[in-house]
Design a protein around this motif. Structure first.
Motif, mmCIF file in Angstrom:
data_model
loop_
_atom_site.group_PDB
_atom_site.id
_atom_site.type_symbol
_atom_site.label_atom_id
_atom_site.label_comp_id
_atom_site.label_asym_id
_atom_site.label_seq_id
_atom_site.Cartn_x
_atom_site.Cartn_y
_atom_site.Cartn_z
ATOM 1 N N VAL A 282 2.609 8.845 -10.315
ATOM 2 C CA VAL A 282 3.783 8.218 -10.948
ATOM 3 C C VAL A 282 3.488 6.734 -11.156
ATOM 4 O O VAL A 282 2.741 6.130 -10.402
ATOM 5 C CB VAL A 282 5.084 8.432 -10.119
ATOM 6 C CG1 VAL A 282 5.400 9.905 -9.993
ATOM 7 C CG2 VAL A 282 5.017 7.774 -8.758
ATOM 8 N N PRO A 283 4.065 6.147 -12.208
ATOM 9 C CA PRO A 283 3.618 4.809 -12.599
ATOM 10 C C PRO A 283 4.232 3.649 -11.800
ATOM 11 O O PRO A 283 3.969 2.502 -12.093
ATOM 12 C CB PRO A 283 4.066 4.735 -14.072
ATOM 13 C CG PRO A 283 5.229 5.660 -14.171
ATOM 14 C CD PRO A 283 5.005 6.748 -13.169
ATOM 15 N N LEU A 284 5.037 3.933 -10.793
ATOM 16 C CA LEU A 284 5.717 2.850 -10.072
ATOM 17 C C LEU A 284 4.734 2.014 -9.240
ATOM 18 O O LEU A 284 3.839 2.570 -8.616
ATOM 19 C CB LEU A 284 6.781 3.450 -9.141
ATOM 20 C CG LEU A 284 7.778 2.428 -8.604
ATOM 21 C CD1 LEU A 284 9.002 2.378 -9.511
ATOM 22 C CD2 LEU A 284 8.190 2.768 -7.183
ATOM 23 N N ARG A 285 4.925 0.701 -9.261
ATOM 24 C CA ARG A 285 4.154 -0.198 -8.406
ATOM 25 C C ARG A 285 5.120 -1.169 -7.738
ATOM 26 O O ARG A 285 6.257 -1.299 -8.159
ATOM 27 C CB ARG A 285 3.114 -0.977 -9.234
ATOM 28 C CG ARG A 285 2.052 -0.097 -9.873
ATOM 29 C CD ARG A 285 1.148 0.607 -8.849
ATOM 30 N NE ARG A 285 0.190 1.507 -9.486
ATOM 31 C CZ ARG A 285 0.376 2.815 -9.687
ATOM 32 N NH1 ARG A 285 1.522 3.404 -9.313
ATOM 33 N NH2 ARG A 285 -0.544 3.554 -10.265
ATOM 34 N N ARG A 286 4.631 -1.883 -6.712
ATOM 35 C CA ARG A 286 5.513 -2.795 -5.980
ATOM 36 C C ARG A 286 6.237 -3.752 -6.933
ATOM 37 O O ARG A 286 7.409 -4.042 -6.760
ATOM 38 C CB ARG A 286 4.704 -3.587 -4.943
ATOM 39 C CG ARG A 286 5.554 -4.665 -4.267
ATOM 40 C CD ARG A 286 4.821 -5.436 -3.189
ATOM 41 N NE ARG A 286 5.610 -6.601 -2.817
ATOM 42 C CZ ARG A 286 5.643 -7.152 -1.616
ATOM 43 N NH1 ARG A 286 4.916 -6.674 -0.649
ATOM 44 N NH2 ARG A 286 6.387 -8.212 -1.386
ATOM 45 N N ALA A 287 5.511 -4.243 -7.949
ATOM 46 C CA ALA A 287 6.104 -5.227 -8.868
ATOM 47 C C ALA A 287 7.290 -4.649 -9.645
ATOM 48 O O ALA A 287 8.106 -5.403 -10.178
ATOM 49 C CB ALA A 287 5.039 -5.720 -9.835
ATOM 50 N N ASP A 288 7.403 -3.333 -9.712
ATOM 51 C CA ASP A 288 8.530 -2.712 -10.430
ATOM 52 C C ASP A 288 9.773 -2.624 -9.551
ATOM 53 O O ASP A 288 10.857 -2.290 -10.036
ATOM 54 C CB ASP A 288 8.161 -1.285 -10.868
ATOM 55 C CG ASP A 288 6.922 -1.275 -11.727
ATOM 56 O OD1 ASP A 288 6.873 -2.082 -12.679
ATOM 57 O OD2 ASP A 288 5.999 -0.491 -11.439
ATOM 58 N N CYS A 289 9.602 -2.864 -8.250
ATOM 59 C CA CYS A 289 10.709 -2.709 -7.297
ATOM 60 C C CYS A 289 11.323 -4.076 -7.002
ATOM 61 O O CYS A 289 10.767 -5.103 -7.371
ATOM 62 C CB CYS A 289 10.190 -2.137 -5.982
ATOM 63 S SG CYS A 289 9.193 -0.654 -6.191
ATOM 64 N N TYR A 290 12.464 -4.064 -6.315
ATOM 65 C CA TYR A 290 13.025 -5.305 -5.790
ATOM 66 C C TYR A 290 12.944 -5.206 -4.275
ATOM 67 O O TYR A 290 13.194 -4.135 -3.701
ATOM 68 C CB TYR A 290 14.468 -5.493 -6.251
ATOM 69 C CG TYR A 290 14.984 -6.887 -5.953
ATOM 70 C CD1 TYR A 290 14.702 -7.948 -6.807
ATOM 71 C CD2 TYR A 290 15.726 -7.144 -4.810
ATOM 72 C CE1 TYR A 290 15.140 -9.235 -6.530
ATOM 73 C CE2 TYR A 290 16.183 -8.430 -4.526
ATOM 74 C CZ TYR A 290 15.883 -9.471 -5.393
ATOM 75 O OH TYR A 290 16.313 -10.743 -5.117
ATOM 76 N N GLN B 162 0.839 -1.226 0.000
ATOM 77 C CA GLN B 162 0.000 0.000 0.000
ATOM 78 C C GLN B 162 0.855 1.250 0.000
ATOM 79 O O GLN B 162 0.548 2.224 -0.691
ATOM 80 C CB GLN B 162 -0.868 0.043 1.247
ATOM 81 C CG GLN B 162 -2.083 -0.824 1.188
ATOM 82 C CD GLN B 162 -2.873 -0.737 2.498
ATOM 83 O OE1 GLN B 162 -2.696 0.175 3.289
ATOM 84 N NE2 GLN B 162 -3.722 -1.707 2.718
ATOM 85 N N MET B 163 1.926 1.214 0.821
ATOM 86 C CA MET B 163 2.797 2.402 0.895
ATOM 87 C C MET B 163 3.328 2.748 -0.489
ATOM 88 O O MET B 163 3.383 3.908 -0.876
ATOM 89 C CB MET B 163 3.989 2.143 1.829
ATOM 90 C CG MET B 163 3.672 2.249 3.295
ATOM 91 S SD MET B 163 4.980 1.521 4.316
ATOM 92 C CE MET B 163 6.338 2.669 4.087
ATOM 93 N N ILE B 164 3.729 1.719 -1.231
ATOM 94 C CA ILE B 164 4.311 1.976 -2.557
ATOM 95 C C ILE B 164 3.206 2.332 -3.546
ATOM 96 O O ILE B 164 3.203 3.399 -4.160
ATOM 97 C CB ILE B 164 5.102 0.748 -3.060
ATOM 98 C CG1 ILE B 164 6.226 0.374 -2.088
ATOM 99 C CG2 ILE B 164 5.664 1.013 -4.464
ATOM 100 C CD1 ILE B 164 6.899 -0.959 -2.372
ATOM 101 N N ASP B 165 2.243 1.420 -3.681
ATOM 102 C CA ASP B 165 1.248 1.566 -4.764
ATOM 103 C C ASP B 165 0.342 2.780 -4.546
ATOM 104 O O ASP B 165 0.123 3.566 -5.470
ATOM 105 C CB ASP B 165 0.385 0.301 -4.868
ATOM 106 C CG ASP B 165 1.179 -0.901 -5.358
ATOM 107 O OD1 ASP B 165 2.407 -0.782 -5.498
ATOM 108 O OD2 ASP B 165 0.578 -1.961 -5.585
ATOM 109 N N ASN B 166 -0.173 2.945 -3.325
ATOM 110 C CA ASN B 166 -1.105 4.059 -3.084
ATOM 111 C C ASN B 166 -0.404 5.402 -3.168
ATOM 112 O O ASN B 166 -0.946 6.353 -3.741
ATOM 113 C CB ASN B 166 -1.782 3.921 -1.715
ATOM 114 C CG ASN B 166 -2.675 2.703 -1.633
ATOM 115 O OD1 ASN B 166 -2.791 1.959 -2.606
ATOM 116 N ND2 ASN B 166 -3.278 2.483 -0.489
#
Ligand code: URA
Length: 246
Positions: free
Chosen positions: A133-141, A122-126
């Motif tokens: 900005v288009p970043l989502r958890r799946a884009d991170c490591y 939630q912290m990342i996606d929300n």
């Protein structure tokens, strides 16, 4: 749910328990007219240098995982069920580093899949969505300082972190992210080699061998103290401003 309902829920999830609106009729109190208190001045904490983290690496994450093997290098191996190596995009621009796996992660072999993990998502996606900005958890490591669950979720001990952190360093060296977000004091201490308390570390950027390193609260801590979510939200905003030059 209506858009207003979504918005209110979003702010409540961030720890804002009450939301005020300006009323045309209501009397203006002295407190309401008083200037907002200035945020406390942040101390500048200098991270100690770390040797050669970002020398170019030709290793892949798979090769590092193979080298880790069925690790017995420290005592955590005797109580773990799975090694939780890390997951996500091997070319991520941002890596989130936690402390060590909990029970859910140990059962599934994946980092941040329990309640704290859901809050991290939630912290990342929300936050990203709110900032457009288009970043989502799946884009991170996402990974941890230690790859095996400490019994009863105790804090990993110094020798355990020292034994395991070379694997984390190799993961970072392979991914070479632009930003590293360190979750909580234990991981911050492991990476920065500092014993500074969290209130002096969080919200600050450190230079970490060519990457920027930001310390924020561990989501498990935010579950215990939701009032701190506001500061975590500010940290996520800082992250996105840096990543997207906002
Ligand atoms: N807490 C952590 O530090 N890491 C996890 O993977 C899960 C919970």
């Amino acid at each position: 749910m209506s858009e207003l309902g979504d918005t209110l829920r979003f702010y409540r999830d961030l720890g804002f328990e009450e939301i005020y609106t300006r009323s045309a009729k209501g009397p203006e109190t002295a407190a309401a007219r008083a200037p907002a208190p200035k945020p406390a001045e942040r101390p500048v904490v200098i991270a100690p240098p770390v040797a050669n983290l970002f020398v170019p690496s030709s290793e892949t994450l798979e090769e590092i995982r193979v080298d880790l093997g069925e690790c017995t290098r420290c005592k955590l191996h005797s109580t773990r069920h799975s090694i939780v190596f890390g997951s996500g995009n091997p070319k991520a621009e941002v890596v989130f580093v936690g402390e060590g796996p909990g029970a859910d992660e140990d059962a599934q072999g994946l980092p941040f899949v329990g309640r704290a993990g859901q809050l991290l998502t939630q912290m990342i996606d929300n936050s990203a969505q709110r900032m457009g900005v288009p970043l989502r958890r799946a884009d991170c490591y996402i990974c941890n300082v230690v790859k095996c669950r400490p019994p009863a979720n105790r804090t990993p001990e110094k020798d355990e972190m020292e034994t395991c952190s070379p694997f984390l360093m190799r993961q970072l060296q392979t991914i070479r992210p632009r930003a590293i977000v360190v979750l909580g004091a234990t991981a911050a201490r492991a990476l920065l080699g500092t014993t500074e308390p969290m209130h002096r570390l969080r919200g600050n950027w450190f230079d970490f061998q060519g990457a920027k390193l930001l310390v924020t609260f561990h989501p498990a801590y935010l579950l215990r103290d939701p009032h701190k979510k506001k500061e975590a939200w500010e940290d996520m905003q800082q992250l996105f401003r840096f990543l997207y030059n906002l």
